[in-house]
Write a protein that holds these residues in place. Structure first.
Motif, PDB file in Angstrom:
ATOM      1  N   GLY A 189      23.518  28.492 -10.303  1.00 42.60           N
ATOM      2  CA  GLY A 189      23.419  27.189  -9.662  1.00 42.60           C
ATOM      3  C   GLY A 189      22.045  26.954  -9.051  1.00 42.60           C
ATOM      4  N   ILE A 190      21.503  27.980  -8.401  1.00 41.67           N
ATOM      5  CA  ILE A 190      20.153  27.845  -7.838  1.00 41.67           C
ATOM      6  C   ILE A 190      19.145  27.588  -8.951  1.00 41.67           C
ATOM      7  CG2 ILE A 190      18.326  29.037  -6.560  1.00 41.67           C
ATOM      8  CD1 ILE A 190      20.589  30.622  -5.148  1.00 41.67           C
ATOM      9  N   THR A 203      24.634  38.091 -11.579  1.00 43.33           N
ATOM     10  CA  THR A 203      24.255  39.444 -12.002  1.00 43.33           C
ATOM     11  C   THR A 203      22.811  39.727 -11.601  1.00 43.33           C
ATOM     12  OG1 THR A 203      23.384  38.727 -14.147  1.00 43.33           O
ATOM     13  CG2 THR A 203      25.769  39.206 -14.020  1.00 43.33           C
ATOM     14  N   LEU A 204      22.453  40.988 -11.714  1.00 44.00           N
ATOM     15  CA  LEU A 204      21.062  41.369 -11.473  1.00 44.00           C
ATOM     16  C   LEU A 204      20.137  40.668 -12.464  1.00 44.00           C
ATOM     17  CD1 LEU A 204      19.317  43.133  -9.642  1.00 44.00           C
ATOM     18  CD2 LEU A 204      19.683  45.039 -11.227  1.00 44.00           C
ATOM     19  N   LEU A 239      15.765  34.346 -11.868  1.00 47.04           N
ATOM     20  CA  LEU A 239      15.336  33.488 -10.758  1.00 47.04           C
ATOM     21  C   LEU A 239      13.912  33.845 -10.333  1.00 47.04           C
ATOM     22  CD1 LEU A 239      15.951  31.303  -8.660  1.00 47.04           C
ATOM     23  CD2 LEU A 239      16.964  33.091  -7.222  1.00 47.04           C
ATOM     24  N   ILE A 240      13.629  35.127 -10.220  1.00 45.83           N
ATOM     25  CA  ILE A 240      12.277  35.557  -9.855  1.00 45.83           C
ATOM     26  C   ILE A 240      11.272  35.049 -10.889  1.00 45.83           C
ATOM     27  CG2 ILE A 240      10.758  37.556  -9.567  1.00 45.83           C
ATOM     28  CD1 ILE A 240      13.280  39.095  -8.575  1.00 45.83           C
ATOM     29  N   ALA A 241      11.584  35.246 -12.162  1.00 46.43           N
ATOM     30  CA  ALA A 241      10.666  34.842 -13.219  1.00 46.43           C
ATOM     31  C   ALA A 241      10.474  33.328 -13.255  1.00 46.43           C
ATOM     32  CB  ALA A 241      11.176  35.344 -14.567  1.00 46.43           C
ATOM     33  N   GLU A 242      11.566  32.583 -13.078  1.00 48.78           N
ATOM     34  CA  GLU A 242      11.476  31.122 -13.130  1.00 48.78           C
ATOM     35  C   GLU A 242      10.689  30.574 -11.936  1.00 48.78           C
ATOM     36  OE1 GLU A 242      12.083  27.299 -14.745  1.00 48.78           O
ATOM     37  OE2 GLU A 242      12.403  29.290 -15.622  1.00 48.78           O
ATOM     38  N   LEU A 243      10.918  31.130 -10.756  1.00 51.25           N
ATOM     39  CA  LEU A 243      10.147  30.706  -9.589  1.00 51.25           C
ATOM     40  C   LEU A 243       8.668  30.996  -9.795  1.00 51.25           C
ATOM     41  CD1 LEU A 243      12.498  31.821  -6.682  1.00 51.25           C
ATOM     42  CD2 LEU A 243      11.834  29.478  -7.192  1.00 51.25           C
ATOM     43  N   VAL A 259      10.014  40.789  -6.324  1.00 48.47           N
ATOM     44  CA  VAL A 259      10.285  40.063  -5.086  1.00 48.47           C
ATOM     45  C   VAL A 259       8.994  40.000  -4.267  1.00 48.47           C
ATOM     46  CG1 VAL A 259      11.524  40.202  -2.899  1.00 48.47           C
ATOM     47  CG2 VAL A 259      12.736  40.565  -5.047  1.00 48.47           C
ATOM     48  N   ASP A 260       8.759  38.866  -3.621  1.00 42.88           N
ATOM     49  CA  ASP A 260       7.476  38.602  -2.959  1.00 42.88           C
ATOM     50  C   ASP A 260       7.476  38.902  -1.465  1.00 42.88           C
ATOM     51  OD1 ASP A 260       5.941  37.320  -5.265  1.00 42.88           O
ATOM     52  OD2 ASP A 260       7.783  36.139  -5.230  1.00 42.88           O
TER      53      ASP A 260
END
Length: 541
Positions: A44-45, A89-90, A96-100, A206-207
């Motif tokens: 969803g995010i 899932t992981l 999400l990390i890659a898309e951000l 992760v940042d």
């Protein structure tokens, strides 16, 4: 088609991203549901990143998504290196990390080091005996001579903070729920294990981390009682009956913070944020004497102090004076633990507060939904989910559910959040207060946020410049932001009636944004009139 946010000028891009940027908190339970189960999730995010990109934010702070029994909605962790199936899932988190990153944004994870779930394997082993390899990984103590709890330490969620363990014949301490068992941070093995957890996520891209209740990590090694609070009143939570001197902000805690920082410094361009409900002087100590502590110890005073011009102006001055040389400030107006800005200040004044947040010197944090002026939820007794409210019902502002209601995306029956039954009720009036409706309204809260963020990103004075308070009296708050030859004057009316301001530094300038709209390009004379609940940003000549 996604609208790209305004690009930072080169002299702003030379600053670390966490100084120049804007943080946006996503509470995953309530952002967007992708599978109809009524609670938000990682897919969803991912589906709503266009909204965040168009808003112009620079980093997403993601509240916990780790495996958990969910006694405290993810703050009771049973595995620090995974994702709870409720959220996905992981692989979803990696996406999400890659898309951000692909959109020029960062991901900040929640780090919850004070306690684990009682279902974490570490605690299950520790509780099994007094001689197992993890026997000293949690805070254990023998009973008092009468067989009762060792001392008067309380739980932040009500009641005594000690729970009996029959297998060990000892009590363990829990600063929150009894299912949230406090780790022993005086044990080097605990420190090493948690550092490895940080490295696990940093290696995945992760940042940075927001560290939950960072000031709770150490407790008095002598297990002395907390003293009574002489200022406690019956309308306050029971835990405030005593002062948390022996269980919070203990000597030596900064060494732990510096340890986290050293781990992050093994990886380039990361940020460490600490959750601290402390005085200005004490929160500034968490930067470290050599700026080797937290990059951003959270400044929550806008959540705690009165919203008056004198108070906020004084806070700016005190905060700037207390900052260690070279430290960078930050400001927070709302989060998942406090009532909504629009309800605390009133909807009209929430626009003024947004102008302050996005023009103040320091990194701003926006809580999801505040950009559309979402108000407090109305939670019927049979829908209460917050364990804090269940333990101490009836205390004003004590129910955290009111800030955790679903994000409202459109005027549909479930506000575009889910096709199922939302885990918490929608805020009344969602057909008006939603992203889609505000997209179409140039004067909406959402579009005010976009204009403010775009202006901040376009000008070094607003993004990374200095600050000087010009006026803080009555309902009038005015301050200057400056970088080199560029300067802006921000003039805010924190009251509901009209005021007339004489701000010499604004004379001859032109208004670039007003809270209520309609004044762009207006020249400022010797007297500046402001309606109630209004504010303007003036570009100095």
């Amino acid at each position: 088609m996604t609208v790209k946010p305004t690009a930072f000028p080169q002299d702003v891009r030379d600053h670390p991203w966490w100084r120049r940027g804007i943080v946006y908190q996503v509470y995953p339970w309530s952002f967007q549901d992708s599978n109809g189960d009524g609670m938000g999730d990682l897919p969803g995010i991912l589906a709503r990143l266009d909204h965040l990109e168009r808003l112009g934010i620079d980093a997403v702070w993601l509240s916990p998504v780790y495996p958990s029994p969910m006694k405290d909605f993810g703050y009771d962790i049973s595995d620090y290196c995974g994702v709870d199936p409720r959220f996905g899932t992981l692989a979803d988190l990696d996406r999400l990390i890659a898309e951000l990153h692909g959109r020029g944004m960062k991901l900040i994870m929640d780090f919850v080091p004070n306690h684990t779930s009682d279902q974490h394997p570490w605690f299950e082993e520790s509780a099994s005996s007094r001689t197992n390899p993890k026997a000293d990984w949690y805070i254990w103590h023998d009973p008092a001579p009468d067989g009762g709890p060792p001392n008067n330490w309380r739980s932040m969620f009500g009641g005594i903070g000690w729970e009996w363990c029959e297998a060990r014949g000892q009590y363990y301490y829990h600063a929150f729920l009894k299912e949230q068992c406090d780790l022993n941070w005086r044990n080097p093995a605990v420190v090493a294990a948690m550092h490895d957890m940080l490295r696990f996520w940093l290696a995945r891209g992760v940042d940075g981390f927001r560290v939950d209740v960072i000031w709770h990590l150490l407790k008095d090694p002598g297990f002395r009682d907390n003293p009574p609070n002489p200022d406690w009143t019956p309308d306050e939570p029971e835990v405030r009956h005593i002062l948390q001197i022996m269980t919070c902000d203990q000597p030596g805690i900064l060494d732990l913070v510096k340890g986290f920082r050293k781990v992050l410094d093994e990886f380039p361009d990361k940020v460490l944020i600490g959750e601290l409900y402390l005085s200005v002087e004490r929160l500034c100590a968490y930067y470290g004497d050599a700026l080797d502590g937290a990059h951003l110890p959270f400044n929550f005073h806008l959540l705690m102090d009165p919203w008056t011009a004198e108070t906020v102006g004084g806070l700016i001055r005190d905060y700037e004076a207390a900052l260690p040389p070279g430290a960078w400030p930050n400001w927070v107006l709302g989060n998942h633990d406090n009532g909504r800005v629009a309800s605390r200040f009133g909807a009209p004044q929430a626009r003024v507060a947004a102008m302050f947040l996005l023009t103040a010197r320091g990194t701003p944090t926006i809580f999801q939904g505040d950009e559309i002026g979402l108000a407090n939820g109305v939670i019927p007794p049979d829908r209460v989910r917050d364990p804090q409210e269940k333990n101490e019902p009836g205390l004003p502002g004590h129910n955290r559910d009111i800030a955790r209601t679903p994000m409202q995306w459109d005027a549909g029956p479930k506000a575009g959040f889910t096709t199922g039954e939302p885990w918490l009720p929608l805020v009344p009036g969602h057909k008006v207060c939603n992203v889609a409706a505000q997209e179409a309204d140039p004067g909406s809260m959402l579009n005010l946020h976009r204009r403010l963020i775009a202006l901040r990103r376009s000008h070094p004075a607003l993004a990374v410049g200095d600050v000087r308070v010009l006026a803080a009296r009555g309902d009038l708050l005015a301050y200057e932001r400056r970088a080199g030859d560029e300067a802006f004057v921000v003039v805010l009316n924190l009251g509901h009636g009209p005021i007339e301001a004489e701000i010499a530094e604004a004379v001859g300038g032109r208004i670039v944004i007003s809270c209520k709209g309609g004044r762009k390009g207006e020249s400022v004379g010797s007297r500046l009139l402001l309606d109630g609940d209004d504010g303007v940003i003036v570009a100095r000549p």
